[in-house]
Design a protein around this motif. Structure first.
Motif, PDB file in Angstrom:
ATOM      1  N   TYR A 148       5.138   8.802  -2.336  1.00  0.00           N
ATOM      2  CA  TYR A 148       5.788   7.735  -1.578  1.00  0.00           C
ATOM      3  C   TYR A 148       7.282   7.693  -1.877  1.00  0.00           C
ATOM      4  CZ  TYR A 148       6.970   3.220   0.355  1.00  0.00           C
ATOM      5  OH  TYR A 148       7.565   2.236   1.092  1.00  0.00           O
ATOM      6  N   GLU A 149       7.635   7.717  -3.148  1.00  0.00           N
ATOM      7  CA  GLU A 149       9.055   7.638  -3.527  1.00  0.00           C
ATOM      8  C   GLU A 149       9.842   8.838  -3.009  1.00  0.00           C
ATOM      9  OE1 GLU A 149      10.704   5.135  -4.776  1.00  0.00           O
ATOM     10  OE2 GLU A 149       8.918   3.909  -5.010  1.00  0.00           O
ATOM     11  N   ARG A 188       0.832  -1.191   0.000  1.00  0.00           N
ATOM     12  CA  ARG A 188       0.000   0.000   0.000  1.00  0.00           C
ATOM     13  C   ARG A 188       0.869   1.243   0.000  1.00  0.00           C
ATOM     14  NH1 ARG A 188      -4.031  -0.439   4.782  1.00  0.00           N
ATOM     15  NH2 ARG A 188      -3.661   1.765   4.599  1.00  0.00           N
ATOM     16  N   LEU A 189       0.445   2.214  -0.786  1.00  0.00           N
ATOM     17  CA  LEU A 189       1.195   3.457  -0.900  1.00  0.00           C
ATOM     18  C   LEU A 189       0.667   4.555   0.013  1.00  0.00           C
ATOM     19  CD1 LEU A 189       1.506   3.500  -4.781  1.00  0.00           C
ATOM     20  CD2 LEU A 189       3.274   2.877  -3.124  1.00  0.00           C
ATOM     21  N   MET A 190      -0.536   4.350   0.535  1.00  0.00           N
ATOM     22  CA  MET A 190      -1.151   5.356   1.395  1.00  0.00           C
ATOM     23  C   MET A 190      -1.728   4.667   2.609  1.00  0.00           C
ATOM     24  SD  MET A 190      -3.464   8.444   0.001  1.00  0.00           S
ATOM     25  CE  MET A 190      -4.830   9.040   0.955  1.00  0.00           C
ATOM     26  N   GLY A 191      -1.255   5.042   3.780  1.00  0.00           N
ATOM     27  CA  GLY A 191      -1.672   4.397   5.019  1.00  0.00           C
ATOM     28  C   GLY A 191      -2.662   5.244   5.803  1.00  0.00           C
ATOM     29  N   GLY A 215      -4.545  15.288  -5.487  1.00  0.00           N
ATOM     30  CA  GLY A 215      -5.401  14.115  -5.602  1.00  0.00           C
ATOM     31  C   GLY A 215      -4.780  12.912  -4.926  1.00  0.00           C
ATOM     32  N   THR A 216      -5.455  11.784  -5.067  1.00  0.00           N
ATOM     33  CA  THR A 216      -4.979  10.558  -4.417  1.00  0.00           C
ATOM     34  C   THR A 216      -4.903   9.392  -5.391  1.00  0.00           C
ATOM     35  OG1 THR A 216      -7.228  10.006  -3.716  1.00  0.00           O
ATOM     36  CG2 THR A 216      -5.864  11.218  -2.135  1.00  0.00           C
ATOM     37  N   ASP A 217      -4.839   9.678  -6.682  1.00  0.00           N
ATOM     38  CA  ASP A 217      -4.754   8.553  -7.613  1.00  0.00           C
ATOM     39  C   ASP A 217      -3.399   7.857  -7.455  1.00  0.00           C
ATOM     40  OD1 ASP A 217      -2.787   9.629  -9.556  1.00  0.00           O
ATOM     41  OD2 ASP A 217      -4.397  11.001 -10.111  1.00  0.00           O
ATOM     42  N   GLU A 218      -3.292   6.674  -7.996  1.00  0.00           N
ATOM     43  CA  GLU A 218      -2.113   5.839  -7.761  1.00  0.00           C
ATOM     44  C   GLU A 218      -0.804   6.503  -8.204  1.00  0.00           C
ATOM     45  OE1 GLU A 218      -0.242   1.425  -8.621  1.00  0.00           O
ATOM     46  OE2 GLU A 218      -2.320   1.813  -9.179  1.00  0.00           O
TER      47      GLU A 218
END
Length: 107
Positions: free
Chosen positions: A58-59, A1-4, A48-51
């Motif tokens: 995250y990176e 997961r990239l968003m916790g 936004g929160t798209d992938e």
């Protein structure tokens, strides 16, 4: 997961032994003490929160030098200040609409 969990991300963001992000960045508009070396992160969730956004953030959080090799931002995940899961929590703190970073955007 990239968003916790943004609440856990806030704890890491504000912890001077781990994230210490306020040393360089603004975040929660209610926070009055913050550095100005890094960019202002208030309202960061407007992206936004798209992938693709989650992956980029995250990176940068985990290994800023992957995108910005001359950056003053340290590589928090690479250097062991936080785990990959904790990096995802920081991503949520920056992007989630309920996070203090983005609360003022909800009008």
């Amino acid at each position: 997961r990239l968003m916790g969990d943004w609440r856990k991300g806030e704890e890491i963001f504000t912890d001077p032994r781990r994230g210490n992000c306020y040393a360089c960045h603004s975040g929660d508009p209610q926070e009055v003490a913050y550095g100005t070396v890094g960019p202002d992160l208030r309202g960061y969730g407007v992206r936004g929160t798209d992938e693709a956004v989650q992956r980029f953030v995250y990176e940068v959080v985990y290994n800023a030098w992957a995108y910005f090799p001359c950056s003053l931002m340290y590589r928090g995940g690479v250097n062991g200040y936080f785990t990959p899961e904790e990096a995802a929590h920081i991503v949520a703190f920056l992007l989630h609409p309920d996070s203090p970073v983005n609360r003022d955007l909800r009008r």
